[in-house]
Each structure stands twice: as structure tokens, then as C-alpha cells.
Enzyme design. Sequence first.
Site, mmCIF file in Angstrom:
data_model
loop_
_atom_site.group_PDB
_atom_site.id
_atom_site.type_symbol
_atom_site.label_atom_id
_atom_site.label_comp_id
_atom_site.label_asym_id
_atom_site.label_seq_id
_atom_site.Cartn_x
_atom_site.Cartn_y
_atom_site.Cartn_z
ATOM 1 N N TYR A 285 0.843 -1.192 0.000
ATOM 2 C CA TYR A 285 0.000 0.000 0.000
ATOM 3 C C TYR A 285 0.876 1.239 0.000
ATOM 4 O O TYR A 285 2.021 1.221 0.426
ATOM 5 C CB TYR A 285 -1.021 0.007 1.134
ATOM 6 C CG TYR A 285 -0.521 -0.107 2.564
ATOM 7 C CD1 TYR A 285 0.198 0.910 3.172
ATOM 8 C CD2 TYR A 285 -0.839 -1.219 3.325
ATOM 9 C CE1 TYR A 285 0.608 0.826 4.482
ATOM 10 C CE2 TYR A 285 -0.438 -1.323 4.654
ATOM 11 C CZ TYR A 285 0.283 -0.296 5.231
ATOM 12 O OH TYR A 285 0.684 -0.387 6.535
ATOM 13 N N CYS A 286 0.354 2.317 -0.553
ATOM 14 C CA CYS A 286 1.089 3.571 -0.739
ATOM 15 C C CYS A 286 2.445 3.318 -1.403
ATOM 16 O O CYS A 286 3.495 3.693 -0.872
ATOM 17 C CB CYS A 286 1.281 4.300 0.597
ATOM 18 S SG CYS A 286 1.761 6.037 0.430
#
Length: 279
Positions: free
Chosen positions: A148-149
Site C-alpha cells: 500500500y502507498c
Amino acid sequence: MNEALTLLRQDQWRLIDQSTTGILMPAIESFAIDDTLCASVGSHLAPATARTWVHRDTVVLGIQDTKLPNLEEGVEFLRSRGYEVIVRNSGGLAVALDEGVLNISLILPEKERSIDINRGYDAMWMLIRQMFGDFGKTIEAREIIGSYCPGSYDLSIGGRKFAGISQRRLRKGVAVQIYLSVEKSSGTRAELIRDFYSIALQGEKTKFVYPEVRPEVMASLSELFGVPLTVQDVMLRLLRQLKENSGLLYSGQLTPHELDLLPGYYTRILDRNTELTKP
């Protein structure tokens, strides 16, 4: 890397440690504090500052996340799991914070010339490598697909991401911010963000490509090193490295001038979050 080292080596480092006292503070305040410090340090009214902070269960969204087609349903899902939800004012996408995640902000002044964006990232990468050099593991900076990110300065060991870096620039001050997954399972955090995107997208096609999160590509430092590290263990490692990279390291708080600035920056980010954060 030599230029990154010059950023780390400051005549003075002020440390503002909110890794314990800030747990009950809303995460939105943390980003307002970093903006305040950018303005103060950038104006040379305060020395280079390292701030550490930890928050209880919070998902911090990026600006791009606010364009998800079913954002409201995604936010309701996160809240149903007991998470606060805010939108930050720096780059990137959704990140999960909890008491096993240590956030570090390095607030640096732009002096004779501006700080190149990669130089800021390299400085943080170098600091993390110094902090954990005794484990003898290679810490890479490259995008980890499935995390994620995701970003070009994801920090990983053996292809598993444990940290992400972002930057915020304001009034000749630069805040280089990192989250370090120290304790617990990063896979569990990744499952939460994966499910958030699934609910907020519901299979709809979007112009922006959101990450297809794969929990197996993320891990905490405790998992990667095979030892039960705590946030306070990592704090001690940070203190040691700041001391080695400074003529003077001292513990401080916000100055009276910074306390005067803070409400204005807090209001700005609060206004940005009003629609999202209303119950």
C-alpha cells in the site's frame, strides 16, 4: 549519498518526541505540527528538528484517495473496524497507523539552495540504514509492487516493505516523513487497506490506478529481523544516530512562536478534512 549525509549532519538537532505523549492526540494534529515546524525551521527561527509520533488506529488517506468512486462506503468500513480516517497534506496513498508504527519527521531548512527532492529521500534512507546497520541486512529503496502507498522510495528487506517516505515543503522548510512498521503484523495492516480499496472501488474503472494490495509483500521490522523490536527500541536507535550526526542533540517542545502558528495550520488541514471526517 554524500549530499544526503550533509543533510543528516546538522550543527544542532532538536528532538520533539511524541511517540508516547502523542498517542491520544488526533493524527490530523501531527500534520499541522509538521507544517508549523516547516514554517519555523524554514524561517531559521528553530534548528533542524526530528519529531517522532505514534497514533492509535488511524488510516491516513492521500489526496488521490478522496477521488475513489465509493469513498464514503470505504470510510464507513474503516470506521466499523475501529479506525479514525483523515486525509493528509503530503503525497502518497492510504497508510495504516497503530501503536506498532513509529513515524519520524525530519524538518530541514532550505539554505543557500533548495533541497532536491531525492536528496531529502536519500537522507531518510541513509538514517534508517544507519539505525539498523548492526542487523547486517540490506535495506533497499525501490517501489514494492503490491504494497500500500507504493513509491520509488519504499524501504524493504528481501522484497518485503516495512516503510514508506513522503515529503512536505512549506515556506523554505522541508519535512521528510517516514512510517516504520515496527511491531505486530504488517500483513494485517495490508489486509485492511486491501479491503478498503475493494469496497471503495467495487470493480469500477478509474483514471488513476489504485494499488492491488498483496499482504505478503509487507512486513514489520520485528518480522524481518526475527526479534521482538518495540517502538521504544527504535527510538533509542534513532537517538543514537541523531547524536552521531549532530554537534548538539537536545530534547525540546514547540516554542512560543510555533505554538502561535499551530492553530492556523491546524484549521487549514481541519477544513480539508471536514467533509470526510463528519460522522
